[in-house]
Design a protein around this motif. Structure first.
Motif, PDB file in Angstrom:
ATOM      1  N   ALA A 286      23.342 -39.869 -44.415  1.00  0.00           N
ATOM      2  CA  ALA A 286      24.131 -40.831 -43.634  1.00  0.00           C
ATOM      3  C   ALA A 286      25.539 -40.915 -44.197  1.00  0.00           C
ATOM      4  CB  ALA A 286      23.485 -42.205 -43.652  1.00  0.00           C
ATOM      5  N   ILE A 287      26.473 -41.246 -43.317  1.00  0.00           N
ATOM      6  CA  ILE A 287      27.863 -41.462 -43.702  1.00  0.00           C
ATOM      7  C   ILE A 287      28.415 -42.596 -42.853  1.00  0.00           C
ATOM      8  CG2 ILE A 287      28.696 -39.705 -42.070  1.00  0.00           C
ATOM      9  CD1 ILE A 287      30.993 -39.128 -44.001  1.00  0.00           C
ATOM     10  N   THR A 325      37.122 -44.612 -45.770  1.00  0.00           N
ATOM     11  CA  THR A 325      38.272 -44.731 -44.881  1.00  0.00           C
ATOM     12  C   THR A 325      39.014 -43.405 -44.916  1.00  0.00           C
ATOM     13  OG1 THR A 325      38.496 -47.105 -45.263  1.00  0.00           O
ATOM     14  CG2 THR A 325      40.420 -45.957 -44.390  1.00  0.00           C
ATOM     15  N   ALA A 326      39.007 -42.698 -43.793  1.00  0.00           N
ATOM     16  CA  ALA A 326      39.641 -41.381 -43.725  1.00  0.00           C
ATOM     17  C   ALA A 326      40.291 -41.207 -42.369  1.00  0.00           C
ATOM     18  CB  ALA A 326      38.611 -40.282 -43.959  1.00  0.00           C
ATOM     19  N   THR A 331      37.107 -33.346 -41.488  1.00  0.00           N
ATOM     20  CA  THR A 331      36.878 -32.870 -42.854  1.00  0.00           C
ATOM     21  C   THR A 331      35.758 -33.643 -43.531  1.00  0.00           C
ATOM     22  OG1 THR A 331      39.179 -32.151 -43.091  1.00  0.00           O
ATOM     23  CG2 THR A 331      37.947 -32.557 -45.117  1.00  0.00           C
ATOM     24  N   SER A 332      35.778 -34.976 -43.390  1.00  0.00           N
ATOM     25  CA  SER A 332      34.750 -35.810 -44.014  1.00  0.00           C
ATOM     26  C   SER A 332      33.368 -35.514 -43.440  1.00  0.00           C
ATOM     27  CB  SER A 332      35.085 -37.292 -43.815  1.00  0.00           C
ATOM     28  OG  SER A 332      36.275 -37.638 -44.483  1.00  0.00           O
ATOM     29  N   ARG A 361      38.986 -36.726 -31.686  1.00  0.00           N
ATOM     30  CA  ARG A 361      39.897 -35.800 -32.359  1.00  0.00           C
ATOM     31  C   ARG A 361      39.151 -34.889 -33.331  1.00  0.00           C
ATOM     32  NH1 ARG A 361      43.552 -40.338 -32.767  1.00  0.00           N
ATOM     33  NH2 ARG A 361      43.048 -40.583 -34.981  1.00  0.00           N
ATOM     34  N   ALA A 362      38.057 -35.388 -33.895  1.00  0.00           N
ATOM     35  CA  ALA A 362      37.307 -34.601 -34.871  1.00  0.00           C
ATOM     36  C   ALA A 362      36.417 -33.540 -34.232  1.00  0.00           C
ATOM     37  CB  ALA A 362      36.450 -35.535 -35.726  1.00  0.00           C
TER      38      ALA A 362
END
Length: 410
Positions: A286-287, A325-326, A331-332, A361-362
């Motif tokens: 999880a993230i 927070t990114a 990338t994350s 956007r990701a």
């Protein structure tokens, strides 16, 4: 002071907004007994931050879905039934209505963001406007109620719904400040700051949501519903509807319902922190990615920021993870997916707002890395949002049917 509700005169009940699911459920249990006639009779009164026994204050937990609308409705219906709790149930569906309406008219959000930037640029050029704006957000206008609410908002992250309407009306029609700056002030400081509810509520006050229909803050109305605490002078006597050149066309809803069928990484966002319960299997990892800073180009209020971060960390605790927070979500997410050994990410569907923008956007970068994203829509949203096509009445008359489809009818 004349006590309209003497039985509430000595009821000191400030709400402690702790950003955990347990605290949201505790508040729901505390207030559920009052969601019937008590709520219908007293809900419009702002007795002050220390006396909140007449309103639920559940919106910060609902906004982040630490608790869900279905959980609230189920508990309230069990306590009162749909007839006695009709007013409270409708308030739950107002938030649903705004989300569904904006989902079908996404240009409202993009135009608000554009016009906010233009208003912020005006502040740099117009010294008089900048002074008026600074006085308004600091609570230094000389309008007693408005100044009180401005300070209360910054200090607590919360305002009574009626106070929000009065505040927005005074901002737009008495102080004559750009409504986008006021909406931004709210979105930066409210614990329940939500792109749909906040933006559309300000537009409703100004006469943009329901074309030509405005909300005028009147001294007698404020005095009545604050039990005489405030009797403001010098308020605008007329509210000329705001106008815009754009006609925001409705677009069809396209709601995916794609549960992951392979091992996946669970993505939790501030839009839905109960997202794990939507999935049909346990995630490989999880993230949690925060987009709170994306609410505004201006700094986010410390109280609102702390609540959103705390809420996300509470939801991530079972996975021994902490919120990140990114700005570069791709990338994350790629890094987290590789660490979990999966090529699928699953997340609760994010409606229009900062989370949605960052995920959109990701996605190209994720696709290039061989990672797919499953956005899972809640049944509650899928059933209710299609009825948010025009005014609230269209959805309101469907509430019995919606409750029945959700197996919540009584």
């Amino acid at each position: 002071m004349t006590e309209v509700f003497p039985e509430l005169a000595d009821t000191a009940e400030p709400i402690t907004f702790q950003p955990t699911r347990a605290d949201g459920l505790k508040r729901l249990e505390q207030f559920s007994a009052r969601t019937g006639r008590h709520y219908a009779r007293t809900r419009n009164y702002d007795f002050g931050a220390a006396r909140r026994s007449n309103v639920s204050g559940l919106s910060p937990w609902l906004r982040h879905r630490l608790i869900t609308e279905e959980e609230v409705l189920e508990r309230v219906l069990a306590a009162h039934g749909s007839s006695a709790a009709e007013k409270f149930i409708q308030e739950v569906f107002w938030r649903t209505y705004f989300k569904g309406w904006l989902e079908q008219r996404p240009s409202v959000w993009s135009h608000y963001q554009r016009d906010l930037m233009r208003a912020l640029e005006r502040l740099e050029r117009d010294a008089a406007l900048a002074t008026s704006f600074k006085d308004a957000v600091a609570g230094n206008t000389g309008i007693d109620c408005f100044d009180h609410w401005a300070r209360e908002l910054v200090a607590t992250g919360y305002l009574h719904n009626h106070a929000r309407m009065w505040f927005a009306s005074i901002w737009a029609f008495t102080l004559r400040l750009p409504w986008q700056l006021g909406a931004d002030f709210f979105l930066r400081h409210l614990l329940d700051g939500d792109p749909a509810s906040n933006t559309l509520s300000w537009r409703w006050v100004g006469g943009l949501h329901t074309k030509g229909k405005t909300y005028l803050a009147r001294p007698d109305n404020i005095a009545k519903y604050t039990e005489g605490q405030f009797r403001p002078q010098g308020l605008a006597a007329f509210a000329e509807p705001l106008t815009e050149m754009t006609d925001h066309m409705r677009v069809p809803l396209a709601l995916p319902d794609r549960l992951p069928d392979t091992p996946y990484l669970l993505l939790l966002t501030e839009e839905d922190l109960s997202g794990a319960a939507l999935m049909s299997s346990v995630p490989a990892g999880a993230i949690g990615l925060s987009a709170t800073h994306g609410r505004s180009p201006n700094p986010i209020g410390a109280t609102a920021q702390a609540f959103a971060l705390g809420a996300m960390n509470d939801a991530l605790a079972p996975f021994s993870q902490h919120a990140e927070t990114a700005e570069d979500w791709a990338t994350s997410l790629i890094k987290a997916a590789k660490a979990a050994g999966v090529s699928t990410i699953a997340t609760a569907y994010a409606p229009i707002g900062p989370v949605r923008s960052r995920l959109d956007r990701a996605e190209p970068g994720l696709k290039e890395a061989g990672i797919s994203v499953r956005r899972v829509v809640r049944t509650y949203d899928a059933v209710a949002w299609p009825h948010a096509k025009a005014g609230f009445f269209g959805l309101r008359k469907k509430i019995p049917s919606i409750l029945s489809q959700l197996n919540l009818a009584t």
